[in-house]
Design an enzyme around this catalytic site. Structure first.
Site, PDB file in Angstrom:
ATOM      1  N   LYS A 157     -61.706 -93.367 112.803  1.00 50.54           N
ATOM      2  CA  LYS A 157     -61.770 -91.974 112.357  1.00 50.54           C
ATOM      3  C   LYS A 157     -61.380 -91.101 113.546  1.00 50.54           C
ATOM      4  O   LYS A 157     -62.205 -90.828 114.419  1.00 50.54           O
ATOM      5  CB  LYS A 157     -63.183 -91.592 111.897  1.00 50.54           C
ATOM      6  CG  LYS A 157     -63.772 -92.461 110.784  1.00 50.54           C
ATOM      7  CD  LYS A 157     -64.868 -93.314 111.310  1.00 50.54           C
ATOM      8  CE  LYS A 157     -65.662 -94.077 110.264  1.00 50.54           C
ATOM      9  NZ  LYS A 157     -65.014 -94.591 109.117  1.00 50.54           N
TER      10      LYS A 157
ATOM     11  N   ASP B 268     -50.854 -82.290 118.444  1.00 52.22           N
ATOM     12  CA  ASP B 268     -49.866 -81.864 119.455  1.00 52.22           C
ATOM     13  C   ASP B 268     -49.986 -82.604 120.781  1.00 52.22           C
ATOM     14  O   ASP B 268     -49.525 -82.103 121.813  1.00 52.22           O
ATOM     15  CB  ASP B 268     -49.983 -80.357 119.719  1.00 52.22           C
ATOM     16  CG  ASP B 268     -49.545 -79.511 118.531  1.00 52.22           C
ATOM     17  OD1 ASP B 268     -48.791 -80.030 117.687  1.00 52.22           O
ATOM     18  OD2 ASP B 268     -49.958 -78.342 118.444  1.00 52.22           O
TER      19      ASP B 268
ATOM     20  N   ASP C  90     -79.490 -94.012 129.749  1.00 51.01           N
ATOM     21  CA  ASP C  90     -79.963 -93.430 131.017  1.00 51.01           C
ATOM     22  C   ASP C  90     -79.508 -91.996 131.244  1.00 51.01           C
ATOM     23  O   ASP C  90     -79.391 -91.551 132.394  1.00 51.01           O
ATOM     24  CB  ASP C  90     -79.516 -94.301 132.202  1.00 51.01           C
ATOM     25  CG  ASP C  90     -80.211 -95.652 132.224  1.00 51.01           C
ATOM     26  OD1 ASP C  90     -81.223 -95.809 131.523  1.00 51.01           O
ATOM     27  OD2 ASP C  90     -79.731 -96.552 132.955  1.00 51.01           O
TER      28      ASP C  90
ATOM     29  N   HIS D 215     -75.008 -92.261 109.906  1.00 56.31           N
ATOM     30  CA  HIS D 215     -73.669 -92.835 109.859  1.00 56.31           C
ATOM     31  C   HIS D 215     -72.993 -92.824 111.228  1.00 56.31           C
ATOM     32  O   HIS D 215     -71.958 -93.449 111.422  1.00 56.31           O
ATOM     33  CB  HIS D 215     -72.813 -92.060 108.848  1.00 56.31           C
ATOM     34  CG  HIS D 215     -71.492 -92.678 108.564  1.00 56.31           C
ATOM     35  ND1 HIS D 215     -70.317 -92.221 109.134  1.00 56.31           N
ATOM     36  CD2 HIS D 215     -71.134 -93.719 107.778  1.00 56.31           C
ATOM     37  CE1 HIS D 215     -69.303 -92.959 108.698  1.00 56.31           C
ATOM     38  NE2 HIS D 215     -69.776 -93.876 107.883  1.00 56.31           N
TER      39      HIS D 215
ATOM     40  N   LYS E  15     -72.076 -93.610 115.130  1.00 57.67           N
ATOM     41  CA  LYS E  15     -71.959 -94.856 115.883  1.00 57.67           C
ATOM     42  C   LYS E  15     -72.058 -94.477 117.358  1.00 57.67           C
ATOM     43  O   LYS E  15     -71.053 -94.250 118.037  1.00 57.67           O
ATOM     44  CB  LYS E  15     -70.642 -95.565 115.585  1.00 57.67           C
ATOM     45  CG  LYS E  15     -70.488 -96.000 114.105  1.00 57.67           C
ATOM     46  CD  LYS E  15     -69.923 -94.922 113.219  1.00 57.67           C
ATOM     47  CE  LYS E  15     -69.587 -95.393 111.813  1.00 57.67           C
ATOM     48  NZ  LYS E  15     -70.652 -95.896 111.010  1.00 57.67           N
TER      49      LYS E  15
ATOM     50  N   HIS F 220     -61.073 -98.866 109.916  1.00 57.94           N
ATOM     51  CA  HIS F 220     -62.305 -98.081 109.914  1.00 57.94           C
ATOM     52  C   HIS F 220     -62.275 -96.946 110.932  1.00 57.94           C
ATOM     53  O   HIS F 220     -63.235 -96.187 111.051  1.00 57.94           O
ATOM     54  CB  HIS F 220     -63.487 -99.029 110.208  1.00 57.94           C
ATOM     55  CG  HIS F 220     -64.818 -98.488 109.843  1.00 57.94           C
ATOM     56  ND1 HIS F 220     -65.832 -98.296 110.772  1.00 57.94           N
ATOM     57  CD2 HIS F 220     -65.323 -98.102 108.652  1.00 57.94           C
ATOM     58  CE1 HIS F 220     -66.893 -97.822 110.168  1.00 57.94           C
ATOM     59  NE2 HIS F 220     -66.628 -97.689 108.884  1.00 57.94           N
TER      60      HIS F 220
END
Length: 838
Positions: free
Chosen positions: A208, A213, A636, A629, A631, A206
């Site tokens: 991404k 380089d 604070d 979508h 995450k 999952h």
């Protein structure tokens, strides 16, 4: 015979045999033995950790993790330069700029990768920035491109990684520049003859992220795939009477999973959902771009994954090489799963290709962000013992929060203890502890959670096909407030009122389909539907891409047969031939999207032009949930966690889905306020939170399509974020101010009421049983999904109601189906499948 002469004689004999078929047969027999030997893994699930050298590697990894915060494989790193990206427009544009500058290597890891994704919009005017074309140019320039994608279970997920692999491999055919420079691996395998006891059906890769380089990296919630590109105003409409070349979401990139999930994504040009009749599901996401020592840690995770997949699936593939890495050589190359078998197949490539010390971050600190890479990973996904440093980070950061916890996530499934099986991650317990501590101390404290109204993809939530989605929602409600072990009830059990501390919201967007009377006449006169024209346009700009080579397996996505293509082009010509007759050769006065009216200085719906009776306009108003979508965790105004990890067991336990995230704290502080008191906030966390809140409150202007001059759409090595200072920036500076909170909850109140009144948007608090559902939103074909519920409401009243919507915030309906069994145990939901949904 002299001492040692016999060994030299046999060595010489071995060298001679290597050039014979007999030797090849011997090596082949060894490989076949190893292949067949995988069946032994059925009775030895510990087969990657039972030999002495494997135990030594495991022990070495454990020592490293134990010396790091959160028990992560990666250390804390100072001096990173990190830039945030909110929504797909900025992120994909920045990625396109960075990819074009690649000189040596590109690593990409995605759950889903769509080769035909346009990184810049509108697609018709940016065809050279289709992802496969960008990668092809870099491969032809000599850049080595390595890609790992999740190999899905086709019956459950529609992302078609086989198409991804074949389309990308076909970009540079044999004999052309760049041939062999693009390598795509899919994992896990589902072939019992190859993998036997190592097959994984339930869990996914999952992550991404992108590494270019060894200089710059991107990490977050955005896959390079269809359905993710969006701007901050989050339009739902994509109808263009001035010309289909202006469309933003060609082919399968126009999607609304509430109505119809992705279908045959290898046929990227097709779309069974008519843009003239329905809106898309808008998409909200967050990602990071960075330069600094953490780039090395992201690269190390990729190299580990690559070598593990090489070992697990491609060990006998000559065209898949092992990757070695500066800093992980010699006795430490086992940390990245390098193997040196007696009879290796495939070579060894050392990375980076030029000296690591040439990187800008290797020569000194580039920024002010203290950061650390954390992951969820284990034996099936990386060949390592279980690591759940993401969960460790979430729990510790939340538990130590002093003022607020802000969460944006696709899911919210978590436990407060062992009594909530089958849920096992304990982020919920950390939230309970933080709230109870604040309550006991009499301290002002808030946990603000923003998640999707419907967290999975389904049609009508009442259908049997939606059982899986209802199961996810059921687990979310049980995590939040239903049952004695929920977060709310656990807080209440300690004498603290959870409703004073925890607040949960969804996002929702509205728009108007610009299906003008003139365009309707154009359809009627030509005998061609706009849906046919949109397919012809997709064929025109999406069919060309080099998906043709002698070893390419033909798919539906290959350019369609000549007769069919000519038919589509003829349909488009017929449609366009009527443009003058219906008056569309003149300027179209109605806008193609009115989503900007919910944003700052975007005007009012009542001010929007419509070239016909306003009663006809009513048919074109639409709404949809704005799918969250990202995450993301912000605490604070100081600490941010961002990556691919959802709040559920799949992402947090380590033994299920594989994930990668980054924990960030900016040592560059700015003068700010917290509940009216002077406060030193981290620049990175505070500016990100302020921009997100302004977007959700409608205190940001809509984005123009041209991102070339937008600093927030550039890579981190080009310029820093534009924090868009002004009165609205100052207004949201204090996250605990009563004025901000009153606007936040006030907007949510009004928006929720308007969406309910105009559209009967579901889910809703008035739906407590399935009978309530039928009364609230009757099941019939009289009204289209997402359209106005009451066709007799006066048009002016509809417009005036929409004028009241500001931003996208709505309350999460915590009473939805509270008096009904949301997910009855049966074939879809049972003791064997529960872990899939949690």
């Amino acid at each position: 015979m002299a001492p040692g002469e016999d060994s030299r004689m046999f060595a010489g004999l071995r060298d001679k045999l290597k050039a014979t078929n007999l030797y090849d047969a011997k090596v082949g027999a060894i490989h076949f033995k190893n292949k067949v030997g995988k069946f032994g893994n059925l009775i030895n699930p510990n087969h990657r950790h039972d030999e002495e050298h494997e135990k030594a590697t495991d022990e070495k990894r454990n020592r490293i993790a134990e010396s790091h915060r959160f028990n992560s494989f990666a250390p804390e790193r100072d001096g990173n330069k990190i830039k945030w990206y909110v929504d797909g427009q900025d992120y994909f544009y920045a990625v396109s700029v960075a990819l074009e500058k690649a000189k040596e290597t590109i690593y990409i890891e995605d759950w889903w990768l769509s080769p035909e994704l346009f990184l810049r919009r509108p697609p018709y005017y940016n065809q050279e920035y289709r992802l496969d074309q960008v990668l092809k140019r870099r491969a032809e320039a000599g850049v080595k491109i390595y890609i790992i994608v999740y190999k899905e279970v086709a019956a459950a997920v529609s992302c078609n990684s086989a198409h991804t692999k074949h389309a990308l491999h076909a970009l540079c055919p044999e004999g052309t520049p760049g041939h062999g420079n693009i390598s795509v691996l899919r994992h896990p395998d589902h072939n019992i003859f190859e993998n036997a006891g190592d097959m994984t059906f339930y869990w996914a890769h999952h992550e991404k992220f992108i590494v270019i380089d060894y200089e710059i990296a991107f990490i977050g919630g955005l896959d390079l795939c269809f359905g993710r590109w969006d701007s901050r105003q989050h339009p739902c409409a994509d109808v263009h009477p001035a010309g289909v070349q202006n469309e933003m979401f060609p082919g399968q990139d126009f999607n609304n999973n509430r109505i119809l999930d992705f279908q045959s994504v290898e046929d990227w040009k097709s779309n069974e959902l008519s843009k003239a009749d329905y809106g898309r599901m808008p998409w909200h996401d967050v990602a990071m771009g960075l330069i600094g020592d953490c780039v090395y840690d992201i690269a190390e995770h990729f190299v580990l994954r690559w070598n593990f997949v090489k070992r697990d699936k491609y060990k006998r593939s000559e065209n898949v090489e092992w990757l070695t890495m500066t800093g992980r050589e010699g006795e430490n190359e086992d940390l990245i799963a390098v193997q040196r078998p007696k009879h290796p197949v495939g070579g060894y490539s050392h990375h980076p290709l030029s000296p690591l010390e040439n990187r800008s971050w290797a020569r000194g600190q580039q920024g002010t962000v203290h950061a650390q890479i954390v992951r969820s990973s284990c034996d099936w996904s990386s060949g390592i013992l279980t690591e759940h440093s993401i969960q460790n980070a979430y729990c510790e950061v939340i538990r130590n929060a002093q003022h607020y916890v802000y969460i944006e996530n696709q899911f919210f499934i978590t436990a407060t203890g062992e009594e909530q099986a089958p849920i096992h991650n304990t982020i919920g317990r950390a939230i309970v502890d933080a709230c109870v501590r604040a309550g006991k101390e009499g301290r002002k404290f808030r946990v603000i959670i923003v998640i999707p109204a419907v967290p999975g993809f389904a049609g009508d939530l009442r259908d049997d096909a939606a059982m899986g989605t209802r199961a996810i929602m059921d687990y979310q409600y049980k995590s939040i407030h239903r049952g004695p072990h929920s977060i709310f009830e656990q807080i209440k059990a300690q004498g603290v009122d959870p409703k004073q501390y925890i607040f949960i919201f969804n996002l929702r967007s509205y728009d108007r389909l610009n299906k003008t009377p003139a365009m309707v006449q154009q359809e009627e006169r030509s005998g061609v539907k706009y849906q046919d024209v949109q397919r012809a346009e997709a064929e025109e700009i999406m069919a060309e891409g080099g998906h043709s080579s002698t070893d390419h397996k033909p798919t539906l996505g290959d350019s369609i047969a000549g007769d069919e293509k000519e038919r589509l082009m003829d349909q488009k010509r017929k449609f366009e031939a009527q443009r003058v007759e219906v008056g569309l050769d003149k300027e179209v006065t109605s806008t193609d999207s009115i989503a900007a009216t919910a944003m700052l200085n975007g005007g009012k719906v009542t001010e929007q032009r419509w070239d016909d009776d306003l009663e006809k306009e009513k048919e074109n108003f639409i709404q949809e949930e704005l799918y969250i979508h990202g995450k993301l965790l912000i605490v604070d105004d100081r600490i941010v966690i961002c990556g691919s990890s959802n709040i559920n067991d799949r992402s947090q336990l380590g033994v299920h889905d594989s994930e990668l995230s980054i924990v960030m704290e900016d040592y560059n502080t700015i003068d700010s306020a917290m509940d009216g008191q002077p406060f030193k906030a981290g620049h990175h966390a505070a500016t990100l939170r302020r921009l997100l809140w302004r977007e959700h409150l409608g205190l940001l202007p809509a984005q123009p399509l041209d991102a070339s001059k937008d600093p927030n759409a550039q890579p981190v090595d080009v310029c820093p974020n534009d924090i868009m200072e002004g009165p609205e920036y100052d207004f949201v500076a204090d996250p605990m101010s009563d004025q901000v909170w009153n606007m936040w909850t006030g907007n949510a109140d009004t928006n929720t009421q308007i969406f309910r009144h105009l559209f009967r948007a579901d889910p809703d608090d008035n739906i407590k049983t399935f009978d309530d559902y039928e009364a609230f939103l009757p099941r019939h074909n009289k009204f289209k999904q997402g359209h106005l519920h009451d066709p007799f409401m006066p048009a002016q009243e509809v417009r005036e109601k929409l004028d009241q919507i500001k931003g996208h915030l709505v309350w999460m309906p915590l009473d939805f189906l509270c008096d009904a069994p949301m997910a009855e145990k049966g074939l879809q939901v049972n003791a064997y499948t529960e872990s899939i949904y949690t």
